[in-house]
Write an enzyme that holds these catalytic residues in place. Structure first.
Site, PDB file in Angstrom:
ATOM      1  CE  LYS A  11       3.532  41.034 -29.730  1.00  0.00           C
ATOM      2  NZ  LYS A  11       4.239  39.726 -29.696  1.00  0.00           N
ATOM      3  CE1 TYR A  51      -0.446  36.769 -29.951  1.00  0.00           C
ATOM      4  CE2 TYR A  51      -1.100  38.085 -28.067  1.00  0.00           C
ATOM      5  CZ  TYR A  51      -0.350  37.919 -29.213  1.00  0.00           C
ATOM      6  OH  TYR A  51       0.508  38.910 -29.619  1.00  0.00           O
ATOM      7  CG  PHE A  59       4.852  30.812 -25.476  1.00  0.00           C
ATOM      8  CD1 PHE A  59       3.931  31.685 -26.019  1.00  0.00           C
ATOM      9  CD2 PHE A  59       5.422  29.855 -26.305  1.00  0.00           C
ATOM     10  CE1 PHE A  59       3.582  31.623 -27.361  1.00  0.00           C
ATOM     11  CE2 PHE A  59       5.084  29.789 -27.655  1.00  0.00           C
ATOM     12  CZ  PHE A  59       4.158  30.674 -28.176  1.00  0.00           C
ATOM     13  NE  ARG A  87       4.686  37.165 -40.050  1.00  0.00           N
ATOM     14  CZ  ARG A  87       4.491  36.641 -38.832  1.00  0.00           C
ATOM     15  NH1 ARG A  87       3.535  37.112 -38.044  1.00  0.00           N
ATOM     16  NH2 ARG A  87       5.239  35.660 -38.401  1.00  0.00           N
ATOM     17  CB  THR A  93       9.340  35.018 -33.152  1.00  0.00           C
ATOM     18  OG1 THR A  93       8.513  34.637 -34.257  1.00  0.00           O
ATOM     19  CG2 THR A  93       8.514  35.041 -31.887  1.00  0.00           C
ATOM     20  NE  ARG A 104       8.247  40.543 -33.482  1.00  0.00           N
ATOM     21  CZ  ARG A 104       7.499  39.515 -33.853  1.00  0.00           C
ATOM     22  NH1 ARG A 104       7.950  38.668 -34.766  1.00  0.00           N
ATOM     23  NH2 ARG A 104       6.302  39.327 -33.324  1.00  0.00           N
ATOM     24  CG  HIS A 117       0.227  40.549 -33.492  1.00  0.00           C
ATOM     25  ND1 HIS A 117       0.314  39.182 -33.451  1.00  0.00           N
ATOM     26  CD2 HIS A 117      -0.776  40.854 -34.372  1.00  0.00           C
ATOM     27  CE1 HIS A 117      -0.616  38.676 -34.266  1.00  0.00           C
ATOM     28  NE2 HIS A 117      -1.281  39.659 -34.828  1.00  0.00           N
TER      29      HIS A 117
HETATM   30  P1  GDP Z   1       5.092  35.834 -34.334  1.00  0.00           P
HETATM   31  O1  GDP Z   1       4.134  35.541 -35.449  1.00  0.00           O
HETATM   32  O2  GDP Z   1       6.484  36.154 -34.832  1.00  0.00           O
HETATM   33  O3  GDP Z   1       4.587  36.904 -33.372  1.00  0.00           O
HETATM   34  O4  GDP Z   1       5.306  34.497 -33.478  1.00  0.00           O
HETATM   35  P2  GDP Z   1       4.282  33.370 -32.931  1.00  0.00           P
HETATM   36  O5  GDP Z   1       2.961  33.463 -33.629  1.00  0.00           O
HETATM   37  O6  GDP Z   1       5.029  32.084 -32.965  1.00  0.00           O
HETATM   38  O7  GDP Z   1       4.100  33.739 -31.397  1.00  0.00           O
HETATM   39  C1  GDP Z   1       3.194  34.725 -30.966  1.00  0.00           C
HETATM   40  C2  GDP Z   1       3.814  35.518 -29.840  1.00  0.00           C
HETATM   41  O8  GDP Z   1       4.006  34.670 -28.711  1.00  0.00           O
HETATM   42  C3  GDP Z   1       5.230  36.059 -30.115  1.00  0.00           C
HETATM   43  O9  GDP Z   1       5.241  37.256 -30.866  1.00  0.00           O
HETATM   44  C4  GDP Z   1       5.772  36.260 -28.705  1.00  0.00           C
HETATM   45  O10 GDP Z   1       5.279  37.465 -28.107  1.00  0.00           O
HETATM   46  C5  GDP Z   1       5.158  35.067 -27.986  1.00  0.00           C
HETATM   47  N1  GDP Z   1       6.109  33.948 -27.932  1.00  0.00           N
HETATM   48  C6  GDP Z   1       6.514  33.137 -28.955  1.00  0.00           C
HETATM   49  N2  GDP Z   1       7.420  32.226 -28.529  1.00  0.00           N
HETATM   50  C7  GDP Z   1       7.593  32.478 -27.189  1.00  0.00           C
HETATM   51  C8  GDP Z   1       8.394  31.875 -26.169  1.00  0.00           C
HETATM   52  O11 GDP Z   1       9.143  30.925 -26.404  1.00  0.00           O
HETATM   53  N3  GDP Z   1       8.281  32.411 -24.910  1.00  0.00           N
HETATM   54  C9  GDP Z   1       7.455  33.470 -24.628  1.00  0.00           C
HETATM   55  N4  GDP Z   1       7.392  33.946 -23.369  1.00  0.00           N
HETATM   56  N5  GDP Z   1       6.677  34.046 -25.565  1.00  0.00           N
HETATM   57  C10 GDP Z   1       6.757  33.577 -26.823  1.00  0.00           C
END
Ligand code: GDP
Length: 143
Positions: A11, A51, A59, A87, A93, A104, A117
């Site tokens: 990213k 997304y 968010f 993963r 996350t 991370r 991602h």
């Molecule tokens: P991942 O599978 O671990 O990437 O998590 P998710 O699929 O839940 O979320 C996708 C992406 O959205 C994350 O990797 C973050 O970049 C972003 N994201 C998730 N939760 C938040 C949040 O609470 N605030 C913000 N600004 N971004 C978030």
């Protein structure tokens, strides 16, 4: 265990911090083959499409702003059990909650700007790889 592919995006935060090389090295050391790797800026349209599943999340706007801020590296990874293994290596996350030794933990900043991602299922990996790469660019090597 079958050989699988998954999609990694390095990213904008990590690319800006010049961590792309270090992240690719962590992936290679962990046994992933880099099948394709392209640095590209994401347009708003491409980021929103990628997304789309998060469209209703509070968010979403912030996420699209972040992902379009500067170029990313889009990476196709291959190894046995690639989706689950990546993963695991990627970490939680929220980098503050990620285990030591994960990407991370080492390179993420916060829950939004978390360096990488990773696809969350083999089916989504196929869709996500196809979103960025034509089949001809990621065709399996013959033989
Ligand atoms: P991942 O599978 O671990 O990437 O998590 P998710 O699929 O839940 O979320 C996708 C992406 O959205 C994350 O990797 C973050 O970049 C972003 N994201 C998730 N939760 C938040 C949040 O609470 N605030 C913000 N600004 N971004 C978030």
């Amino acid at each position: 265990m079958t050989v699988e592919r998954t999609l990694c995006i390095i990213k904008p935060d990590a690319v800006e911090k010049k961590r792309a090389g270090a992240i690719l090295q962590m992936l290679e050391v962990a046994g992933f083959d880099v099948v394709a790797c392209e640095r590209m800026p994401l347009s708003r349209k491409v980021a929103e499409g990628f997304y789309a599943v998060h469209k209703a999340r509070p968010f979403f706007g912030e996420l699209v702003e972040f992902m379009t801020r500067s170029p990313v590296f889009v990476v196709v990874l291959e190894r046995e059990d690639a989706v689950a293994k990546y993963r695991e290596l990627m970490g939680a996350t929220d980098p503050a909650k990620a285990t030591e030794g994960t990407i991370r933990k080492a390179h993420g900043g916060n829950v939004g700007e978390n360096a990488v991602h990773g696809s969350d299922s083999a089916e989504n990996a196929r869709v996500e790889i196809g979103y960025f790469f034509p089949a001809s660019k990621v065709a399996p090597v013959a033989g």
